[in-house]
Design a protein around this motif. Structure first.
Motif, short mmCIF file in Angstrom:
data_model
loop_
_atom_site.label_atom_id
_atom_site.label_comp_id
_atom_site.label_asym_id
_atom_site.label_seq_id
_atom_site.Cartn_x
_atom_site.Cartn_y
_atom_site.Cartn_z
N GLN A 84 0.82 -1.20 0.00
CA GLN A 84 0.00 0.00 0.00
C GLN A 84 0.87 1.26 0.00
O GLN A 84 0.59 2.22 -0.73
CB GLN A 84 -0.93 -0.02 1.21
CG GLN A 84 -1.90 1.16 1.25
CD GLN A 84 -2.86 1.05 2.41
OE1 GLN A 84 -2.77 0.11 3.20
NE2 GLN A 84 -3.76 2.01 2.53
N LYS A 85 1.93 1.26 0.84
CA LYS A 85 2.83 2.41 0.86
C LYS A 85 3.53 2.60 -0.48
O LYS A 85 3.72 3.73 -0.95
CB LYS A 85 3.87 2.22 1.97
CG LYS A 85 3.29 2.31 3.37
CD LYS A 85 4.38 2.13 4.42
CE LYS A 85 3.80 2.23 5.82
NZ LYS A 85 4.86 2.03 6.86
N LYS A 86 3.90 1.51 -1.10
CA LYS A 86 4.55 1.59 -2.41
C LYS A 86 3.61 2.18 -3.45
O LYS A 86 4.00 3.00 -4.29
CB LYS A 86 5.02 0.20 -2.83
CG LYS A 86 5.80 0.17 -4.12
CD LYS A 86 6.29 -1.24 -4.41
CE LYS A 86 7.10 -1.27 -5.71
NZ LYS A 86 7.58 -2.65 -6.00
N SER A 87 2.35 1.78 -3.39
CA SER A 87 1.37 2.31 -4.34
C SER A 87 1.15 3.80 -4.13
O SER A 87 1.03 4.58 -5.09
CB SER A 87 0.05 1.55 -4.19
OG SER A 87 0.23 0.17 -4.46
N GLU A 88 1.07 4.20 -2.83
CA GLU A 88 0.89 5.62 -2.55
C GLU A 88 2.08 6.44 -3.02
O GLU A 88 1.92 7.55 -3.54
CB GLU A 88 0.68 5.81 -1.05
CG GLU A 88 -0.65 5.23 -0.55
CD GLU A 88 -0.79 5.34 0.95
OE1 GLU A 88 0.21 5.75 1.59
OE2 GLU A 88 -1.87 5.01 1.48
N ALA A 89 3.32 5.91 -2.81
CA ALA A 89 4.51 6.63 -3.27
C ALA A 89 4.52 6.77 -4.80
O ALA A 89 4.86 7.82 -5.33
CB ALA A 89 5.77 5.90 -2.79
N ASN A 90 4.13 5.72 -5.50
CA ASN A 90 4.07 5.79 -6.96
C ASN A 90 3.04 6.80 -7.42
O ASN A 90 3.26 7.55 -8.39
CB ASN A 90 3.75 4.41 -7.53
CG ASN A 90 4.89 3.42 -7.33
OD1 ASN A 90 6.06 3.82 -7.21
ND2 ASN A 90 4.56 2.14 -7.30
#
Length: 248
Positions: free
Chosen positions: A176-182
């Motif tokens: 989820q954090k990776k998706s938000e960063a992207n």
């Protein structure tokens, strides 16, 4: 089955002859001695049939076939059949139970033969191995260890499954954090890669300050010594961050 029925008929005839020739105390249709002798003879016949491999000839007789199969399986524990050693008999209202003691090279056993009250047909034939106290305790301990081992294995599997739940939640949070960063990176890139939007915004700001543009244009024309502002165009107005001393 024919051999066993022949033995049963022979015993019945012997009982009739003994009853006619002499008086003998009996608690059933035959005496206990005769019943035990009949049971011993039956066990010998069963062992002979099994040793000859003729069990399948009695496949249509459920009780006899089960008794023969049970004796064959029990021979793995009994070892070599060494004969019989007495027994006991119990007379009930509807059946006669004969128990024959069997001697074997590895283990002794008991063959239980149940007949109907008229001694005309078999109700059940079963073989029970006689284990020593030490063997019984050994088997009990082994069964206990197997049971406990199974319980511990199941508990370990359950604990591993529960621990995996925490790893799954952490993995989901990381994704989820990776998706938000992207998503944030894509938004910044879109803002930097769209100069048209910036120019439109600058023009809108410039249109809102029309009077200020006219004043600045006149000042520039006077500074240049031009008679009019036709020779240049004010495209944008920016605020200077320099101090007055720096501008001087």
């Amino acid at each position: 089955m024919r051999k066993l029925l022949a033995i049963l008929g022979m015993v019945t005839c012997m009982v009739g002859l003994s009853a006619c020739g002499q008086e003998e105390t009996s608690v059933g249709p035959i005496t206990e001695e005769q019943a035990v002798e009949y049971g011993a003879t039956t066990v010998q016949q069963i062992d002979m049939i099994v040793s000859q491999g003729a069990i399948e000839q009695y496949a249509d007789q459920d009780v006899v076939y089960a008794g023969l199969s049970g004796w064959q399986d029990a021979l793995d524990e009994i070892g070599v059949f060494e004969g019989t050693d007495g027994g006991s008999v119990q007379f009930n209202d509807d059946e006669v139970i004969i128990t024959v003691n069997v001697k074997g090279s590895e283990h002794d056993a008991e063959v239980e033969i149940i007949l109907d009250s008229a001694l005309s047909s078999y109700v059940s034939i079963s073989t029970n191995i006689s284990y020593s106290f030490g063997e019984l305790m050994k088997n009990a301990a082994l069964n206990t260890l197997i049971g406990l081992g199974t319980v511990f294995v199941v508990l370990i599997l359950i604990s591993l499954i529960i621990s995996c739940f925490g790893l799954i939640s952490k993995f989901q949070e990381k994704q989820q954090k990776k998706s938000e960063a992207n998503a944030a990176g894509n938004a910044d890139g879109a803002a930097q890669a769209d100069p048209v939007v910036t120019q439109i915004a600058a023009r809108e700001e410039l249109a809102d300050d029309t009077e200020l543009v006219a004043v600045i244009a006149a000042a520039v024309a006077a500074y240049e010594g031009a008679g009019s502002t036709d020779g240049f165009v004010v495209r944008s107005i920016r605020k200077s961050n320099k101090s007055k001393w720096q501008n001087a």
